[in-house]
Write an enzyme that holds these catalytic residues in place. Structure first.
Site, short mmCIF file in Angstrom:
data_model
loop_
_atom_site.label_atom_id
_atom_site.label_comp_id
_atom_site.label_asym_id
_atom_site.label_seq_id
_atom_site.Cartn_x
_atom_site.Cartn_y
_atom_site.Cartn_z
CE LYS A 206 -8.05 80.47 130.70
NZ LYS A 206 -8.23 80.78 129.27
CD GLU A 212 -20.02 87.95 138.48
OE1 GLU A 212 -18.78 87.76 138.50
OE2 GLU A 212 -20.60 88.50 137.53
N GLY A 267 -12.56 80.27 128.23
CA GLY A 267 -13.64 79.94 129.16
C GLY A 267 -14.84 79.33 128.47
NE ARG A 268 -15.65 83.11 123.36
CZ ARG A 268 -14.75 83.96 123.85
NH1 ARG A 268 -14.71 84.21 125.17
NH2 ARG A 268 -13.87 84.57 123.05
CD GLU A 353 -17.40 85.79 126.89
OE1 GLU A 353 -16.85 84.69 127.10
OE2 GLU A 353 -17.95 86.46 127.78
CG HIS A 384 -47.85 77.77 122.22
ND1 HIS A 384 -49.13 77.56 121.77
CD2 HIS A 384 -47.19 76.60 122.00
CE1 HIS A 384 -49.26 76.31 121.33
NE2 HIS A 384 -48.08 75.70 121.47
CE LYS A 515 -15.30 89.76 133.96
NZ LYS A 515 -14.24 88.75 133.67
O1 F6P Z 1 -17.54 86.78 130.79
C1 F6P Z 1 -16.18 86.92 130.89
C2 F6P Z 1 -15.55 85.63 131.35
O2 F6P Z 1 -14.18 85.78 131.43
C3 F6P Z 1 -15.90 84.44 130.45
O3 F6P Z 1 -15.16 84.43 129.28
C4 F6P Z 1 -15.62 83.31 131.40
O4 F6P Z 1 -16.16 82.10 130.95
C5 F6P Z 1 -16.28 83.83 132.67
O5 F6P Z 1 -16.04 85.25 132.66
C6 F6P Z 1 -15.78 83.20 133.96
O6 F6P Z 1 -14.38 83.40 134.04
P1 F6P Z 1 -13.55 82.52 135.11
O7 F6P Z 1 -13.69 81.06 134.70
O8 F6P Z 1 -12.14 83.02 135.01
O9 F6P Z 1 -14.16 82.75 136.47
#
Ligand code: F6P
Length: 555
Positions: A206, A212, A267-268, A353, A384, A515
């Protein structure tokens, strides 16, 4: 809203919690044959049996009154109508617009957003159909048949877990491979099995700033070039989902392959947007649309059903009862269905979150517990491992069991397997509720050779307290529509709880510092930042890492 914990409903719930001390669910079941009928509710094909909870009519009435005190329904209506309820980012919260099949407009900043939602869905459908029909060709003319879906958090969990949950509905013309972790082995293990000429890389971010995802996408690009692709070929092999369309184009992605998303989708909460493209690529677009329609059905239920029949309200209020009046720290999700094994991880981000906060909307410290720790894994595996603690420890852990009543399979012994799965699911909810008393355990030992003293000692160890709460969600089968409704159910459960605790469920400032500091440590590792600028522990850790890279003792 007057102080939450000083409110009349809150005080009433405190008193009820004291009154119920020492009472046991198994006695309530014996005394009231109508208990299940009274504490069950159904919507969108999902039946919630919440009779195995430490509740009675007085508790439920006080919980509904607490929701009224917190004006939850008005807050709900504000969300659906596009008000800027994400008050720290100045944004509306409109993941519901992404699955709005009502035909009604949804206004954000004076503009109806539905035309762009619909045009993006059309673009997704066209992209999906082209790829699945073998008409999306790579630079050497081969049809693209593998997709590397790169993203993390909400840009990964929804697509991966929903696709996994609907495995029986997968097409077999395209394989989607998910990559999230910046640990290089993740993307390496995916790429090493692929032919770059047949591979599409779909990057989802987003913000287009997540370290990453950017690193994994760069590695995928470097791999593509190393394998023989050229910069000019990127356009045919890379696509992107982002709200930062400019950055995507600057990366070299063909503008035709950039799918927009909007800042009023968190995002979530974003799997319903183009972030969900990997789901459509796994299932076909029609199935993805069914997922949306299931969520829409749950939205309509959430908007219209009275609280005592409203599944999100019921699950949310029961969670508040345990979190704030019974001392529960966590909530366990136990999907009795192998394909739903990722669901606890999905709800972990969704819930933790959103409600893992400690200040109210006004910025004041909260004087009660808020979001619980969400965890779990698929049944019967958990039986288990961690079920021992849920059954016999002094820690209260309310549980949600989820079970599809049918699996449409003619595989060998499928019916027997599923009957055993269901019997374990129901047996666990029964054992949690009724337990096994000391006297029952002692009686079981009466025929043994143990002395009376030893029998009493062993019986104490075998006693199962019971009175452990659970909800059991059952549904005909886990098809796209039903799964969409289930996910929306948990989204709205989180909303109701956040509204009661008066937190902002839609920002996530708590992830920012890590971050920033992670990037500073990266500079420390790279020698761009003096170690004296770090605390002694972090400096030592950096030194150890750097030294390890230099040592030549290869194993
Ligand atoms: O964990 C923080 C966060 O901003 C989440 O809310 C989001 O889903 C994820 O990192 C990935 O963010 P992006 O879609 O901007 O890469």
């Amino acid at each position: 809203m007057t102080n939450l914990t000083a409110s009349a409903p809150w005080q009433a719930l405190n008193q009820l919690a004291n009154q119920l001390e020492g009472q046991h669910m198994r006695d309530w079941f014996r005394a009231d044959p109508q208990r299940v009928a009274r504490y069950s509710a159904t919507a969108c094909g999902i039946e919630v049996d919440f009779s195995k909870n430490r509740i009675n009519d007085s508790v439920m009435t006080a919980l509904y009154e607490l929701a009224d005190h917190c004006t939850v329904e008005a807050k709900r209506d504000a969300m659906f109508s596009g008000e800027m309820i994400n008050t720290t980012e100045g944004r509306a919260v409109l993941h519901t617009a992404l699955r709005n099949f009502s035909g009604d407009a949804v206004i954000v900043d004076g503009e109806d957003v539905m035309p762009q939602v619909r045009s993006t869905l059309s673009k997704m459908r066209e992209f999906t159909d082209t790829l699945l029909n073998g008409k999306m060709l790579g630079y050497t003319g081969k049809p693209l048949s593998h997709v590397v879906a790169i993203g993390i958090g909400g840009s990964f969990l929804g697509p991966k877990i929903i696709s996994e949950a609907l495995k029986p509905y997968h097409n077999d013309s395209v394989r989607v491979h998910f990559v999230a972790n910046v640990d290089g082995c993740h993307i390496r293990d995916v790429l090493k099995s692929l032919d770059h000429e047949e591979t599409l890389v779909l990057m989802s971010s987003k913000s287009f700033t997540t370290q990453e995802t950017l690193q994994n996408t760069q590695t995928a690009k470097d791999w593509f070039m190393q394998q023989g692709g050229a910069q000019k070929d990127i356009a045919q092999h890379f696509a992107c989902v982002s709200s930062n369309v400019t950055a995507a184009k600057e990366f070299g992605i063909n503008p035709d392959n950039v799918f927009p998303m909007w800042d009023w989708v968190g995002g979530r909460y974003s799997l319903w947007s183009a972030i969900g493209l990997p789901i459509a690529l796994c299932l076909g677009f029609n199935a993805f649309e069914q997922l949306l329609k299931g969520a829409f059905a749950m939205d309509e239920h959430f908007k219209s059903a009275p609280k005592h029949e409203n599944l999100p309200f019921i699950l949310a209020l029961l969670g508040v009862w345990y979190r704030n009046f019974q001392g529960a720290q966590s909530h366990v999700l136990l999907p009795y269905y192998h394909y739903l094994r990722g669901f606890p991880a999905y709800v972990q981000q969704l819930d933790m979150e959103s409600n893992g906060k400690q200040v109210t909307q006004s910025g004041k410290s909260i004087n009660c517990a808020t979001g619980p720790i969400i965890w779990g894994s698929e049944g019967t595996n958990g039986q288990h491992s961690f079920h021992q603690l849920i059954h016999q420890s002094s820690t209260l852990i309310p549980a949600d069991f989820l079970l599809p009543l049918r699996v449409d399979s003619n595989d060998l012994n499928a019916a027997q397997h599923h009957a055993m799965l269901a019997s374990n699911c129901f047996g666990q909810t029964q054992a949690l509720m009724q337990g096994k008393s000391y006297d029952e355990c002692l009686a079981d030992l009466s025929a043994t050779q143990y002395s009376e003293k030893e029998r009493m000692r062993i019986a104490a160890h075998k006693t199962m307290p019971g009175n452990k709460p659970s909800n059991t969600l059952t549904f005909e089968r886990l098809d796209p529509f039903t799964l969409g409704a289930i996910v929306a159910l948990y989204e709205h459960k989180v909303f109701v709880q956040g509204a009661i605790w008066d937190v902002n469920s839609f920002d996530q400032w708590g992830v920012e510092l890590g971050k920033v500091l992670g990037n500073q440590v990266l500079d420390g590792i790279g020698g761009k930042k003096d170690l004296g600028e770090f605390d002694a522990s972090t400096a030592r850790l950096i030194e150890r890492f750097v030294h390890a890279q230099q040592s030549d003792d290869s194993h």
